[in-house]
Design a protein around this motif. Structure first.
Motif, PDB file in Angstrom:
ATOM      1  N   THR A   1       0.817  -1.215   0.000  1.00 34.92           N
ATOM      2  CA  THR A   1       0.000   0.000   0.000  1.00 34.92           C
ATOM      3  C   THR A   1       0.853   1.268   0.000  1.00 34.92           C
ATOM      4  O   THR A   1       0.338   2.360   0.206  1.00 34.92           O
ATOM      5  CB  THR A   1      -0.926   0.025   1.230  1.00 34.92           C
ATOM      6  OG1 THR A   1      -0.117  -0.067   2.418  1.00 34.92           O
ATOM      7  CG2 THR A   1      -1.904  -1.153   1.198  1.00 34.92           C
TER       8      THR A   1
ATOM      9  N   VAL B   1       3.424   4.354  -1.281  1.00 32.35           N
ATOM     10  CA  VAL B   1       3.402   5.317  -2.384  1.00 32.35           C
ATOM     11  C   VAL B   1       4.823   5.800  -2.660  1.00 32.35           C
ATOM     12  O   VAL B   1       5.476   6.372  -1.782  1.00 32.35           O
ATOM     13  CB  VAL B   1       2.503   6.527  -2.054  1.00 32.35           C
ATOM     14  CG1 VAL B   1       2.546   7.548  -3.186  1.00 32.35           C
ATOM     15  CG2 VAL B   1       1.069   6.073  -1.803  1.00 32.35           C
TER      16      VAL B   1
ATOM     17  N   SER C   1      -1.793  -1.865 -10.375  1.00 29.78           N
ATOM     18  CA  SER C   1      -1.930  -0.433 -10.084  1.00 29.78           C
ATOM     19  C   SER C   1      -1.278  -0.084  -8.751  1.00 29.78           C
ATOM     20  O   SER C   1      -0.577   0.937  -8.643  1.00 29.78           O
ATOM     21  CB  SER C   1      -3.417  -0.057 -10.057  1.00 29.78           C
ATOM     22  OG  SER C   1      -3.580   1.304  -9.715  1.00 29.78           O
ATOM     23  N   ALA C   2      -1.483  -0.940  -7.744  1.00 34.23           N
ATOM     24  CA  ALA C   2      -0.881  -0.692  -6.430  1.00 34.23           C
ATOM     25  C   ALA C   2       0.638  -0.746  -6.499  1.00 34.23           C
ATOM     26  O   ALA C   2       1.338   0.052  -5.861  1.00 34.23           O
ATOM     27  CB  ALA C   2      -1.405  -1.708  -5.427  1.00 34.23           C
TER      28      ALA C   2
ATOM     29  N   THR D   1       1.923   2.335  -8.139  1.00 35.86           N
ATOM     30  CA  THR D   1       1.846   3.437  -7.174  1.00 35.86           C
ATOM     31  C   THR D   1       3.012   3.374  -6.195  1.00 35.86           C
ATOM     32  O   THR D   1       3.549   4.404  -5.766  1.00 35.86           O
ATOM     33  CB  THR D   1       0.509   3.390  -6.412  1.00 35.86           C
ATOM     34  OG1 THR D   1      -0.562   3.567  -7.341  1.00 35.86           O
ATOM     35  CG2 THR D   1       0.437   4.466  -5.346  1.00 35.86           C
TER      36      THR D   1
ATOM     37  N   LYS E   1       8.107   2.973 -14.875  1.00 29.35           N
ATOM     38  CA  LYS E   1       7.059   3.929 -14.505  1.00 29.35           C
ATOM     39  C   LYS E   1       7.504   5.320 -14.947  1.00 29.35           C
ATOM     40  O   LYS E   1       8.459   5.879 -14.420  1.00 29.35           O
ATOM     41  CB  LYS E   1       6.815   3.913 -12.995  1.00 29.35           C
ATOM     42  CG  LYS E   1       5.754   4.898 -12.555  1.00 29.35           C
ATOM     43  CD  LYS E   1       5.545   4.883 -11.069  1.00 29.35           C
ATOM     44  CE  LYS E   1       4.502   5.914 -10.638  1.00 29.35           C
ATOM     45  NZ  LYS E   1       4.260   5.866  -9.173  1.00 29.35           N
TER      46      LYS E   1
END
Length: 200
Positions: free
Chosen positions: A96, A98, A123-124, A127, A198
């Motif tokens: 979780t 960032v 997606s996580a 991120t 990314k």
């Protein structure tokens, strides 16, 4: 929680066998070498579903700050016992963060996730990557979901399908390889490996 109890039970029972089967000896394999070359020197790397942590050990020896994560208690134990890696117990749902990782090594781990959860997990993970972070993924090629002869749950993808999933997560594919390998269940299965970045 999307972890599969039957799959985890197999890895708990066969952690030592797995460590032996996939031991690449004293040098990292081609895909791991390429990944390490692409990640910033000394960067922080998530080894997602690290298993016995063979890759984590090579990355640590190369100077990376490795966060090794696995859902199998026995794999975590073997990681410490065999490779001297302190891994933490956790599932894909526990990622979780960032923008904390310079690289994510998801080598044939996300293939155990439910197929409908792959976009969420990718997606996580995107991120959790910093801008220009490097993402590696290995998956088995095929369609749908099924269990292997050891009762492990697998989600299969096609090459273009995986590229699309990565793009949807905001990751740009920079390298793709395909091949096949005999795994722990004794079947010779096709696979696809992709490395992505990314972008900012």
């Amino acid at each position: 929680m999307s972890a599969d109890d039957k799959t985890i039970a197999v890895y708990n029972a066969k952690a030592q066998d797995y460590a032996t089967h996939f031991n690449s000896g004293g040098t990292p394999g081609k895909h791991l070498s390429r990944f390490m070359d692409a990640v910033a020197d000394g960067g922080r790397v998530l080894d997602l579903g690290c298993g016995p942590a063979n890759a984590s050990r090579f990355m640590m020896e190369a100077g990376f700050d490795v966060d090794a994560l696995d859902a199998s208690r026995e794999m975590v134990r073997v990681a410490a016992e065999v490779n001297g890696v302190t891994a933490r117990l956790g599932t894909f749902d526990d990622v979780t963060d960032v923008a904390v990782y310079d690289g994510v090594w998801a080598n044939f781990s996300l293939l155990h996730a439910p197929k409908d959860r792959l976009p969420t997990y990718l997606s996580a993970l995107a991120t959790a990557l910093k801008t220009n972070g490097i993402f590696h993924i290995g998956m088995k090629v095929g369609d749908g979901m099924a269990r292997d002869g050891l009762d492990r749950r697998y989600s299969y993808v096609q090459r273009d399908e995986l590229a699309g999933l990565l793009a949807d997560a905001g990751l740009t594919v920079t390298a793709t390889d395909e091949g096949h390998e005999v795994g722990l269940a004794g079947t010779d299965d096709p696979w696809v490996v992709m490395m992505a970045r990314k972008d900012g």
